[in-house]
Design a protein around this motif. Structure first.
Motif, PDB file in Angstrom:
ATOM      1  N   TYR A  15     -15.717 -70.762  52.991  1.00 49.89           N
ATOM      2  CA  TYR A  15     -16.712 -69.774  53.402  1.00 49.89           C
ATOM      3  C   TYR A  15     -16.196 -68.843  54.493  1.00 49.89           C
ATOM      4  CZ  TYR A  15     -17.550 -72.654  57.559  1.00 49.89           C
ATOM      5  OH  TYR A  15     -17.392 -73.360  58.732  1.00 49.89           O
ATOM      6  N   LYS A  72     -28.959 -72.274  59.634  1.00 54.52           N
ATOM      7  CA  LYS A  72     -29.061 -71.917  58.220  1.00 54.52           C
ATOM      8  C   LYS A  72     -29.578 -70.486  58.110  1.00 54.52           C
ATOM      9  CE  LYS A  72     -29.927 -76.667  56.700  1.00 54.52           C
ATOM     10  NZ  LYS A  72     -30.862 -77.595  56.000  1.00 54.52           N
ATOM     11  N   ASP A  73     -28.671 -69.556  58.156  1.00 54.94           N
ATOM     12  CA  ASP A  73     -29.038 -68.141  58.152  1.00 54.94           C
ATOM     13  C   ASP A  73     -27.889 -67.353  57.538  1.00 54.94           C
ATOM     14  OD1 ASP A  73     -29.851 -65.566  58.602  1.00 54.94           O
ATOM     15  OD2 ASP A  73     -30.394 -65.876  60.705  1.00 54.94           O
ATOM     16  N   LYS A  74     -28.102 -66.791  56.365  1.00 52.61           N
ATOM     17  CA  LYS A  74     -27.055 -66.035  55.685  1.00 52.61           C
ATOM     18  C   LYS A  74     -26.709 -64.751  56.422  1.00 52.61           C
ATOM     19  CE  LYS A  74     -27.000 -65.914  51.191  1.00 52.61           C
ATOM     20  NZ  LYS A  74     -27.397 -65.742  49.762  1.00 52.61           N
ATOM     21  N   LYS A 116     -22.871 -63.639  60.095  1.00 49.90           N
ATOM     22  CA  LYS A 116     -21.635 -63.244  59.424  1.00 49.90           C
ATOM     23  C   LYS A 116     -20.419 -63.272  60.347  1.00 49.90           C
ATOM     24  CE  LYS A 116     -23.157 -62.323  55.279  1.00 49.90           C
ATOM     25  NZ  LYS A 116     -22.689 -63.131  54.132  1.00 49.90           N
ATOM     26  N   LYS A 123     -22.591 -73.341  61.511  1.00 48.76           N
ATOM     27  CA  LYS A 123     -23.031 -72.540  60.369  1.00 48.76           C
ATOM     28  C   LYS A 123     -23.097 -73.425  59.134  1.00 48.76           C
ATOM     29  CE  LYS A 123     -23.242 -68.904  57.448  1.00 48.76           C
ATOM     30  NZ  LYS A 123     -24.224 -67.838  57.391  1.00 48.76           N
ATOM     31  N   VAL A 132     -23.572 -73.440  55.244  1.00 47.33           N
ATOM     32  CA  VAL A 132     -23.446 -72.511  54.130  1.00 47.33           C
ATOM     33  C   VAL A 132     -24.561 -72.755  53.114  1.00 47.33           C
ATOM     34  CG1 VAL A 132     -21.939 -71.742  52.263  1.00 47.33           C
ATOM     35  CG2 VAL A 132     -20.961 -72.393  54.478  1.00 47.33           C
ATOM     36  N   GLN A 133     -25.194 -71.666  52.667  1.00 40.78           N
ATOM     37  CA  GLN A 133     -26.338 -71.756  51.771  1.00 40.78           C
ATOM     38  C   GLN A 133     -26.010 -71.416  50.315  1.00 40.78           C
ATOM     39  OE1 GLN A 133     -29.428 -72.867  53.264  1.00 40.78           O
ATOM     40  NE2 GLN A 133     -27.776 -73.291  54.689  1.00 40.78           N
ATOM     41  N   SER A 134     -24.932 -70.665  50.095  1.00 44.34           N
ATOM     42  CA  SER A 134     -24.580 -70.250  48.735  1.00 44.34           C
ATOM     43  C   SER A 134     -23.134 -69.767  48.733  1.00 44.34           C
ATOM     44  CB  SER A 134     -25.524 -69.135  48.268  1.00 44.34           C
ATOM     45  OG  SER A 134     -25.372 -67.984  49.083  1.00 44.34           O
ATOM     46  N   ASP A 164     -21.870 -66.940  48.267  1.00 44.79           N
ATOM     47  CA  ASP A 164     -21.655 -65.644  48.925  1.00 44.79           C
ATOM     48  C   ASP A 164     -22.003 -65.678  50.416  1.00 44.79           C
ATOM     49  OD1 ASP A 164     -24.385 -65.938  48.609  1.00 44.79           O
ATOM     50  OD2 ASP A 164     -24.738 -63.821  48.145  1.00 44.79           O
ATOM     51  N   ASP A 165     -22.286 -66.848  50.944  1.00 38.68           N
ATOM     52  CA  ASP A 165     -22.638 -67.010  52.364  1.00 38.68           C
ATOM     53  C   ASP A 165     -21.351 -67.207  53.159  1.00 38.68           C
ATOM     54  OD1 ASP A 165     -23.932 -67.358  54.733  1.00 38.68           O
ATOM     55  OD2 ASP A 165     -24.869 -69.279  54.221  1.00 38.68           O
TER      56      ASP A 165
END
Length: 336
Positions: free
Chosen positions: A130, A217-219, A222, A241, A243-245, A247-248
């Motif tokens: 990520y 948990k916040d996309k 960055k 951090k 990761v949620q997906s 693309d995160d």
């Protein structure tokens, strides 16, 4: 919690879950609502023990499973909290009669210290895919350039150890918060993190009050900036951090200051020389003579106010000194 607790409860056993930070404690209390699991911060047990309460006996009498989350705390905090030795003693005293689970993403020192005594190891591989890009900067002033280029809609978490500098950055960037152990009770960001695992401001400047256990948990996060040279602190900060997906992703920035590492290594070597002199004197039966000579001299933080050598602090210092030596000799790097 989702896996172990049902097993413990079905067997009619009791569990206590220790945490090392207030933010982590609050998150764990939410996770255990509706169960008979007990949550406690490590410092509470240490306080009770130091004030004459039979804290370790209370744990032994009431619980069958002892879970210590972020268990690297036993060594990591020992240089500024000499009471972590109480928790370490509890583990050593109860390891044969209780099921003790030590959880940490940075368990290197734990495994070395308890070598031969750990009956089962569970390993989860780290995935750093990520991290989209990594930048190293060598001067603190570079942070302003990084922050000035952060797009609207993207968030930043900066972990630093210079409170004055973090406060200054907070004043320079309006949509930000500054968080430390002294102001967390009044901090909106701290309440949001403990309750919702996110924060509303664009930039969060924080000390290591958030360095372990806490979920973010916040996309929109960055950018993560880390200025710790201690490897455990570095890895713990990076791990906040969640990761949620796929693309995160994040961009990681870290301060690589050879001068600060060299200075830290010099200080640790000095401290270990004094400790070795103490150990030699103790082995020869001249411990009192050592303190008579050195009572007005500099005393390393590995000793408490009673001139007791705190074993987790000593063990941590030995490890740090070897690590910094290898960095300076170019046998390893800050980011491995």
């Amino acid at each position: 919690m989702n896996v172990l607790y049902p097993y413990v409860h079905a067997g009619g056993k009791r569990m206590i879950l220790f945490s090392n930070r207030r933010a982590l404690l609050e998150q764990q209390r939410r996770q255990t609502q509706g169960t008979d699991a007990t949550c406690m911060i490590c410092q509470k047990l240490e306080y009770d023990f130091n004030h004459g309460r039979k804290a370790i006996e209370w744990v032994e009498r009431n619980f069958d499973y002892i879970i210590i989350d972020e268990a690297h705390y036993l060594f990591q905090d020992a240089l500024f909290n000499r009471n972590t030795e109480i928790m370490l003693d509890m583990v050593e005293q109860l390891q044969e009669s209780k099921v003790i689970v030590l959880m940490s993403a940075t368990a290197g020192l734990l495994k070395k210290y308890f070598v031969g005594k750990i009956k089962k190891t569970y390993h989860v591989s780290a995935d750093y895919s990520y991290i989209k890009t990594v930048y190293c900067y060598t001067t603190p002033d570079s942070v302003n350039k990084i922050l000035n280029e952060v797009p609207l809609g993207e968030k930043v978490v900066m972990f630093g150890d210079n409170k004055k500098r973090l406060r200054t950055l907070h004043r320079e960037y309006p949509d930000s918060e500054y968080l430390n152990s002294g102001n967390k009770d009044e901090s909106l960001a701290f309440r949001q993190i403990t309750q919702n695992e996110c924060f509303s401001c664009q930039m969060l400047f924080t000390t290591k009050v958030l360095d372990n256990g806490v979920n973010l948990k916040d996309k929109a996060i960055k950018h993560i900036i880390i200025e710790q040279t201690d490897m455990v602190e570095f890895m713990q900060c990076l791990g906040r951090k969640r990761v949620q997906s796929p693309d995160d992703t994040i961009t990681l920035y870290f301060l690589n200051s050879v001068f600060s590492i060299a200075g830290r290594y010099k200080d640790l070597k000095r401290d270990l020389v004094i400790v070795q002199q103490y150990l030699n004197a103790r082995a020869s039966g001249y411990e009192q003579g050592f303190w008579k000579i050195n009572r007005t001299e500099y005393i390393p933080l590995m000793f408490d106010n009673s001139h007791h050598l705190v074993k987790p602090a000593y063990y941590k210092t030995l490890s740090d000194c070897a690590f910094y030596r290898d960095i300076l000799n170019k046998k390893t790097s800050l980011v491995q």
